[in-house]
Design a protein around this motif. Structure first.
Motif, mmCIF file in Angstrom:
data_model
loop_
_atom_site.group_PDB
_atom_site.id
_atom_site.type_symbol
_atom_site.label_atom_id
_atom_site.label_comp_id
_atom_site.label_asym_id
_atom_site.label_seq_id
_atom_site.Cartn_x
_atom_site.Cartn_y
_atom_site.Cartn_z
ATOM 1 N N GLU A 70 -4.684 -54.028 32.560
ATOM 2 C CA GLU A 70 -3.832 -55.103 33.071
ATOM 3 C C GLU A 70 -3.877 -55.182 34.591
ATOM 4 O O GLU A 70 -4.113 -54.179 35.270
ATOM 5 N N ALA A 71 -3.624 -56.384 35.109
ATOM 6 C CA ALA A 71 -3.490 -56.548 36.565
ATOM 7 C C ALA A 71 -2.341 -57.508 36.834
ATOM 8 O O ALA A 71 -2.137 -58.469 36.079
ATOM 9 N N PHE A 72 -1.559 -57.227 37.884
ATOM 10 C CA PHE A 72 -0.419 -58.078 38.241
ATOM 11 C C PHE A 72 -0.487 -58.411 39.725
ATOM 12 O O PHE A 72 -0.564 -57.489 40.562
ATOM 13 N N HIS A 73 -0.461 -59.689 40.040
ATOM 14 C CA HIS A 73 -0.333 -60.067 41.440
ATOM 15 C C HIS A 73 1.154 -60.051 41.783
ATOM 16 O O HIS A 73 1.895 -60.955 41.401
ATOM 17 N N THR A 74 1.595 -59.019 42.477
ATOM 18 C CA THR A 74 3.018 -58.854 42.737
ATOM 19 C C THR A 74 3.479 -59.845 43.815
ATOM 20 O O THR A 74 4.564 -60.406 43.737
ATOM 21 N N SER A 75 2.659 -60.021 44.811
ATOM 22 C CA SER A 75 2.901 -61.055 45.818
ATOM 23 C C SER A 75 1.530 -61.403 46.404
ATOM 24 O O SER A 75 0.506 -60.858 45.971
ATOM 25 N N GLU A 76 1.546 -62.231 47.403
ATOM 26 C CA GLU A 76 0.262 -62.744 47.897
ATOM 27 C C GLU A 76 -0.704 -61.629 48.304
ATOM 28 O O GLU A 76 -1.903 -61.726 48.101
ATOM 29 N N ASN A 77 -0.146 -60.541 48.857
ATOM 30 C CA ASN A 77 -1.035 -59.487 49.334
ATOM 31 C C ASN A 77 -0.794 -58.144 48.621
ATOM 32 O O ASN A 77 -1.069 -57.086 49.157
ATOM 33 N N VAL A 78 -0.227 -58.213 47.425
ATOM 34 C CA VAL A 78 -0.054 -56.973 46.652
ATOM 35 C C VAL A 78 -0.584 -57.170 45.232
ATOM 36 O O VAL A 78 -0.195 -58.107 44.535
ATOM 37 N N LEU A 79 -1.471 -56.266 44.864
ATOM 38 C CA LEU A 79 -2.039 -56.296 43.502
ATOM 39 C C LEU A 79 -1.753 -54.958 42.820
ATOM 40 O O LEU A 79 -2.014 -53.891 43.386
ATOM 41 N N ASN A 80 -1.200 -55.026 41.628
ATOM 42 C CA ASN A 80 -1.040 -53.821 40.798
ATOM 43 C C ASN A 80 -2.038 -53.913 39.649
ATOM 44 O O ASN A 80 -2.179 -54.962 39.033
ATOM 45 N N TYR A 81 -2.725 -52.823 39.407
ATOM 46 C CA TYR A 81 -3.531 -52.810 38.185
ATOM 47 C C TYR A 81 -3.359 -51.476 37.462
ATOM 48 O O TYR A 81 -2.856 -50.502 38.037
ATOM 49 N N THR A 82 -3.755 -51.467 36.194
ATOM 50 C CA THR A 82 -3.547 -50.282 35.353
ATOM 51 C C THR A 82 -4.893 -49.682 34.977
ATOM 52 O O THR A 82 -5.761 -50.396 34.454
ATOM 53 N N LEU A 83 -5.045 -48.414 35.244
ATOM 54 C CA LEU A 83 -6.225 -47.693 34.753
ATOM 55 C C LEU A 83 -5.829 -46.953 33.484
ATOM 56 O O LEU A 83 -4.745 -46.364 33.434
ATOM 57 N N ARG A 84 -6.686 -47.006 32.506
ATOM 58 C CA ARG A 84 -6.453 -46.188 31.299
ATOM 59 C C ARG A 84 -7.534 -45.122 31.272
ATOM 60 O O ARG A 84 -8.697 -45.436 31.055
ATOM 61 N N GLN A 85 -7.112 -43.875 31.450
ATOM 62 C CA GLN A 85 -8.109 -42.818 31.539
ATOM 63 C C GLN A 85 -7.979 -41.842 30.373
ATOM 64 O O GLN A 85 -6.856 -41.546 29.934
ATOM 65 N N PRO A 86 -9.110 -41.349 29.880
ATOM 66 C CA PRO A 86 -9.038 -40.381 28.772
ATOM 67 C C PRO A 86 -8.275 -39.130 29.191
ATOM 68 O O PRO A 86 -8.197 -38.806 30.377
ATOM 69 N N LEU A 87 -7.717 -38.444 28.181
ATOM 70 C CA LEU A 87 -6.833 -37.315 28.477
ATOM 71 C C LEU A 87 -7.595 -36.041 28.806
ATOM 72 O O LEU A 87 -7.117 -35.194 29.538
ATOM 73 N N GLY A 88 -8.768 -35.879 28.197
ATOM 74 C CA GLY A 88 -9.530 -34.638 28.370
ATOM 75 C C GLY A 88 -9.915 -34.100 27.012
ATOM 76 O O GLY A 88 -10.529 -34.812 26.207
ATOM 77 N N VAL A 89 -9.495 -32.872 26.706
ATOM 78 C CA VAL A 89 -9.775 -32.295 25.390
ATOM 79 C C VAL A 89 -8.540 -32.530 24.517
ATOM 80 O O VAL A 89 -7.418 -32.226 24.939
ATOM 81 N N VAL A 90 -8.752 -33.077 23.336
ATOM 82 C CA VAL A 90 -7.610 -33.364 22.450
ATOM 83 C C VAL A 90 -7.830 -32.719 21.080
ATOM 84 O O VAL A 90 -8.970 -32.442 20.691
ATOM 85 N N GLY A 91 -6.724 -32.495 20.361
ATOM 86 C CA GLY A 91 -6.795 -31.856 19.047
ATOM 87 C C GLY A 91 -6.447 -32.839 17.934
ATOM 88 O O GLY A 91 -5.489 -33.605 18.059
ATOM 89 N N CYS A 92 -7.236 -32.826 16.869
ATOM 90 C CA CYS A 92 -6.980 -33.699 15.704
ATOM 91 C C CYS A 92 -6.892 -32.813 14.460
ATOM 92 O O CYS A 92 -7.836 -32.085 14.155
ATOM 93 N N ILE A 93 -5.777 -32.902 13.763
ATOM 94 C CA ILE A 93 -5.557 -32.042 12.583
ATOM 95 C C ILE A 93 -5.217 -32.936 11.395
ATOM 96 O O ILE A 93 -4.288 -33.748 11.466
ATOM 97 N N SER A 94 -5.967 -32.789 10.316
ATOM 98 C CA SER A 94 -5.790 -33.744 9.203
ATOM 99 C C SER A 94 -5.570 -33.023 7.871
ATOM 100 O O SER A 94 -5.912 -31.852 7.729
ATOM 101 N N PRO A 95 -5.017 -33.736 6.884
ATOM 102 C CA PRO A 95 -4.664 -33.120 5.588
ATOM 103 C C PRO A 95 -5.777 -33.267 4.540
ATOM 104 O O PRO A 95 -6.840 -33.815 4.818
#
Ligand code: NDP
Length: 483
Positions: free
Chosen positions: A123-148
């Motif tokens: 996402e990106a948001f123009h907060t005002s004429e000279n301010v931009l907010n954007y969102t980075l989505r970054q992977p977490l690293g090592v993750v665990g998955c446990i299933s039945p």
């Protein structure tokens, strides 16, 4: 005998303990393979392999990861029959189910998330004429998955695919009761030269291998599907470590039949909802609530239909009901049938272990239970409140809409419900009042992988599926630029 070893850093490795667990075919009672009994040493090794693989995998563009996941999906598709036979042998489920649902869905999970990442956006948001907010989505690293064990490869890939697609490296553990297709998946990785260390598959007991995944400080998130009690144990370890947690837990789902429903369709689907996979699906409708005025008619048709289910050798393509997953689980389900009788329940069909004389020779020592229907139990008794997770369903009459909703919401669980009525307004009204994560109207188990999947109350925390799953495996970062 075949040994199912751990897959770590692209290699098959014996467990540090050198111990193995016997893997039993539930349809015959025979040991047919040995499963690595892993402990924290194996997890440590896997975490180091995953950490080494993370920089390249996480920084590659989405197309790179997408192509690898699609290769894996293609490999399974080209070997569908081998995977299906393995799933049936390991779990006891009818081969028709493995061929038409479990393995195709595992393929779909991989290809769905492989392509979903090509369309995700930040996402990106123009907060005002000279301010931009954007969102980075970054992977977490090592993750665990446990299933039945109930939908082994189906649920294993349901977690692994979004975790890998969004750039994480994974330590995954299948249930030690049904490890074979996860093992075949590691063979698939090796066959296609899947990047080493990105996916590590560890076998073993939950209390040892699983618990070591949960407790490892370098594993940033745990995606778990299994029982509510196990979920509580996992949360008590992971929460104080501030790990991200996704918990998909048990259910006690209601199928609600109003008098104005299409009765033939309702009966047909309620039987499927109660007994598919021997009732061992978290979404199974194990309580059928029926409006008073059609109770007797529904009951007669329902019981008649249940009696036509063909129980037997799961490798026979015409079998509807296979074996229960293990002797321990068979005993648990039978103990609930005993409890139901003590609570005043009346058996309408089934109620016991299948007489071995009625089974083919090779299945005489298998763990088979007759599909069981019980009535005359109050909505609030233990049989109607606790998860049985087997081929047992109860019939409960209700007087009106409010009582149906009250009974449906009365358990500690809140996973899914299936509502049957021709009245559209009533359907929407009831759906909105049910305390569950999923409501099916005039259907059951109709899944669209883009929709959020999960439960409320003791059925879990968080949602899987679609972008919910991809986003669970990422951390959002707000970047605010003044220019
Ligand atoms: P369990 O909770 O016993 O086990 C699930 C997994 O967790 C297994 O791999 C198990 O290993 C592992 N495990 C067990 N203890 C621990 C621990 N302390 N730490 C980490 N991992 C652990 O569930 P079942 O396998 O018996 O599966 C049945 C349950 O799963 C039912 O309650 C069902 O409702 C639920 N389920 C929920 C679904 C959902 O989406 N909400 C879908 C499918 C099932 P091991 O088997 O080796 O002990």
């Amino acid at each position: 005998m075949k040994k199912l070893n751990n897959y770590i850093g692209g290699d098959f490795i014996n467990p540090f303990s050198d111990n193995y667990i016997e893997n039993i075919n539930p349809a015959t009672g025979e040991v047919f393979s040995l499963v690595a009994d892993s402990d924290e040493n194996d997890i440590n090794l896997a975490v180091e392999a995953a950490k080494a693989a993370f920089p390249k995998w996480s920084s590659a563009d989405a197309n790179f990861r997408s192509k690898w996941l699609l290769k894996l999906a293609n490999y399974i598709e080209n070997n569908l029959e081998k995977f299906a036979q393995a799933e049936t042998k390991d779990n006891g489920k009818p081969i028709s189910l493995s061929r038409s649902i479990d393995i195709p869905r595992a393929i779909q999970n991989l290809s769905f998330f492989a392509t979903a990442i090509l369309h995700d956006k930040e996402e990106a948001f123009h907060t005002s004429e000279n301010v931009l907010n954007y969102t980075l989505r970054q992977p977490l690293g090592v993750v665990g998955c446990i299933s039945p064990w109930n939908l082994p490869l189906y649920l294993f890939t349901w977690k692994i695919a979004p975790a890998l697609a969004s750039g994480n490296c994974v330590i995954a553990k299948p249930s030690e009761l049904t490890p074979y297709t996860a093992y075949l998946l590691s063979e698939a990785c090796q066959a296609i030269n899947f990047p080493d260390g990105v996916l590590n598959i560890i076998h073993g007991y939950g209390h040892r291998a699983g618990a070591s995944i949960v407790a490892h400080p370098d594993i940033k998130a745990i995606s778990f599907t299994g029982g509510t009690q196990t979920g509580k144990t996992i949360a008590s370890v992971a929460a104080p470590m501030f790990k991200k947690l996704s918990l998909e837990l048990g259910g006690k789902n209601a199928t609600i039949i109003f008098a104005d429903s299409d009765l033939e369709d309702a009966v047909h689907t309620a039987v499927r909802a109660a007994f598919t996979n021997q009732g061992q699906i978290c979404l199974c409708g194990s309580r059928i609530l029926i409006e008073d005025s059609i109770y007797e008619e529904f009951k007669a048709k329902f019981v008649e239909k249940v009696k036509t289910l063909k129980l037997g050798d799961p490798t026979d393509k015409n079998t509807d009901q296979g074996a229960t997953v293990s002797k321990v689980h068979q005993d648990k389900v039978l103990s609930y049938i005993e409890l139901a009788k003590q609570e005043g329940g009346q058996l309408l069909t089934g109620g016991q272990k299948v007489d071995s004389e009625k089974l083919p020779e090779r299945c005489k020592n298998g763990f088979f239970i007759e599909p069981t229907v019980i009535e005359n139990l109050p909505a609030y008794c233990r049989t109607n409140q606790e998860e049985i997770f087997g081929a047992v369903t109860t019939l409960i009459p209700f007087e009106n809409e409010n009582e149906a909703i009250e009974f449906a919401n009365s358990t500690p669980y809140g996973l899914s419900a299936s509502v049957w009525t021709q009245n559209l307004s009533k359907a929407h009204r009831v759906a909105a009042k049910l305390e569950t994560g999923i409501v099916w109207i005039n259907s059951w188990l109709l899944r669209d992988l883009r929709t959020p999947f999960g439960g409320t109350k003791q059925s879990g925390v968080g949602r899987e599926g679609g972008y919910e799953a991809l986003h669970f495996f990422t951390e959002e970062k707000n970047v605010c630029v003044k220019f």
